[in-house]
Design a protein around this motif. Structure first.
Motif, mmCIF file in Angstrom:
data_model
loop_
_atom_site.group_PDB
_atom_site.id
_atom_site.type_symbol
_atom_site.label_atom_id
_atom_site.label_comp_id
_atom_site.label_asym_id
_atom_site.label_seq_id
_atom_site.Cartn_x
_atom_site.Cartn_y
_atom_site.Cartn_z
ATOM 1 N N UNK A 282 -29.131 59.782 31.490
ATOM 2 C CA UNK A 282 -30.028 60.498 32.293
ATOM 3 C C UNK A 282 -29.562 60.615 33.798
ATOM 4 N N UNK A 283 -28.954 59.668 34.431
ATOM 5 C CA UNK A 283 -28.868 59.488 35.792
ATOM 6 C C UNK A 283 -27.992 60.622 36.439
ATOM 7 N N UNK A 284 -26.764 60.998 35.647
ATOM 8 C CA UNK A 284 -26.160 61.995 36.451
ATOM 9 C C UNK A 284 -26.747 63.406 36.415
ATOM 10 N N UNK A 285 -27.491 63.740 35.156
ATOM 11 C CA UNK A 285 -28.047 65.154 35.262
ATOM 12 C C UNK A 285 -29.524 64.873 36.117
ATOM 13 N N UNK A 286 -30.278 64.154 36.060
ATOM 14 C CA UNK A 286 -31.537 63.885 36.789
ATOM 15 C C UNK A 286 -31.120 64.119 38.237
ATOM 16 N N UNK A 287 -30.023 63.360 38.799
ATOM 17 C CA UNK A 287 -29.544 63.276 40.049
ATOM 18 C C UNK A 287 -29.261 64.690 40.449
#
Length: 461
Positions: free
Chosen positions: A433-438
């Motif tokens: 989730x980190x890359x796409x949420x950011x």
């Protein structure tokens, strides 16, 4: 009067019907005279042979927006047909022939089996099933009688719709990962109780009358409403065994054991994509091949990609820029007696790929991933930076179709832009989730929780 020497039945644009022979006492059908073929919602379809005849076992969630109620069905297969949907997509579906009960009448119809979760109605009645028997009043609805919630509860022995928070288990290995922390925060923010369940600390009791799942210390997990699986590749076998046990207990799994198993088998997943008309880079597969030259020629020669079938997250992936290098790499893998994939290299992608995050049949966010300068990209994401991008309608459709081919409710679909159009590289059942949420500034974790609420018919305060 008609060819059956009886008056035609008048029905509305939607009606309740039943399939007694496969234990479905009530399912609301959309009546569509524009569609030739009838279809029934079915998941986890498995084929087997009985007395020399091909059969299918499958699961049906007969009620709209309700996955808590599941009916296990079996029926002989009479055909496999390519059906074109209203969106223009083609899909090869198994066909069964079963008695349909509607109003006070019953007759046998042919029905295709497909996942209709994203389509609302769990049943579509097409004109082939209506010919000579039915007239449609498009202004009417449930002209032959409606089913209230109490009726459905009695028919399916279903619990009443809950209004309080859910008890959710997050099945994973590391509670400190960004994705896992975000999911826990999202569930708690919407009023649910969520427990982190370390895969290695779960164990089960197999029993015909009292099957159970326990957690370290003997805590019983049978009362969970839903499971969110976040499974690292090395834990796939045992974690999917746990998921099957949860599924047998009626616990809703956001991604099912079968869907995860399909997505984790690289070769099977590519075959499924092709079976569903989804384009991939040209790929060869072999077990330590003797005809190395022919394998290289299959994918258009060098440069090409060589992948270990069991490799994950870029490990066991090599770019061979020349035929001599390709021959050397393949021969090196031969010495390991390894299963390998040989794949064409998409040069025109220029070190970029797309990640579409699909939840419940919709692309909720998309990013473009760009390799760092000088870094090798073997048609897959190996680092670099992520940036927000607007994908095309075709790319969005392809991502949704790829997730559906794997039966995944949550998926990260990786695509690459080529001269032939967008190609699907991989479908990930536990996307980070980190890359796409950011990059996309989207709360993906909350959308995952909302997908569970929708399926279990829970409204969060």
């Amino acid at each position: 009067m008609n060819q059956f020497n009886e008056p035609k039945m008048v029905i509305g644009s939607e009606e309740w019907c039943a399939f007694p022979s496969i234990n479905i006492p009530a399912v609301k059908a959309r009546i569509d005279s524009g569609a030739k073929t009838s279809s029934l919602h079915a998941i986890n379809i498995h084929f087997f042979t009985r007395d020399g005849v091909q059969w299918a076992s499958f699961e049906v969630h007969p009620l709209q927006e309700n996955r808590k109620i599941t009916v296990q069905c079996e029926a002989p297969i009479i055909d496999h047909r390519v059906v074109k949907s209203s969106s223009g997509d083609k899909e090869k579906r198994p066909v069964i022939r079963v008695p349909l009960a509607i109003g006070e009448k019953s007759w046998t119809i042919e029905v295709t089996l497909t996942d209709r979760d994203s389509m609302g109605y769990r049943m579509l009645l097409g004109r082939e099933a209506m010919n000579g028997r039915i007239l449609v009043d498009p202004e009417g609805s449930c002209l032959l009688g409606d089913c209230c919630q109490n009726d459905l509860a009695n028919l399916y022995k279903a619990p009443e719709m809950r209004t309080e928070g859910l008890k959710i288990g997050l099945l994973a290995s590391n509670p400190d990962l960004y994705s896992n922390r975000r999911i826990i925060e999202a569930a708690e923010s919407r009023g649910h109780e969520i427990q982190f369940l370390n895969i290695k600390n779960c164990y089960m009791k197999l029993d015909a009358t009292t099957p159970e799942i326990h957690y370290r210390g003997g805590r019983l997990l049978n009362d969970l409403d839903a499971i969110i699986p976040r499974i690292r590749p090395s834990k796939t076998f045992y974690a999917c065994t746990l998921l099957r046990q949860f599924e047998s207990l009626g616990v809703y799994c956001l991604n099912t054991s079968m869907a995860i198993t399909k997505s984790r088998d690289k070769l099977r997943s590519l075959q499924l994509l092709l079976d569903n008309g989804i384009q991939i880079p040209t790929t060869g597969f072999a077990n330590s091949p003797l005809d190395t030259d022919d394998l290289i020629n299959m994918v258009g020669g060098a440069p090409l990609i060589v992948k270990l079938l069991e490799g994950t997250q870029g490990k066991g992936v090599v770019l061979a820029e020349t035929r001599k290098a390709a021959d050397s790499v393949i021969n090196a893998f031969k010495s390991l007696n390894a299963n390998i994939l040989v794949q064409e290299f998409i040069k025109e992608a220029s070190g970029k790929d797309l990640r579409c995050f699909v939840i419940d049949g919709k692309v909720v966010a998309s990013i473009q991933r760009i390799a760092a300068v000088g870094e090798f990209r073997a048609n897959i994401h190996l680092g670099g930076r992520a940036e927000l991008i607007k994908v095309t309608a075709e790319e969005k459709r392809l991502a949704i179709k790829a997730a559906k081919a794997m039966d995944l409710k949550v998926a990260g679909v990786d695509l690459i832009r080529s001269n032939k159009g967008p190609l699907v590289l991989e479908v990930n059942s536990s996307p980070g989730l980190q890359g796409i949420e950011t990059a996309a500034n989207e709360d993906i974790a909350v959308k995952m929780i909302m997908a569970i609420e929708k399926q279990l018919r829970i409204t969060s305060e």
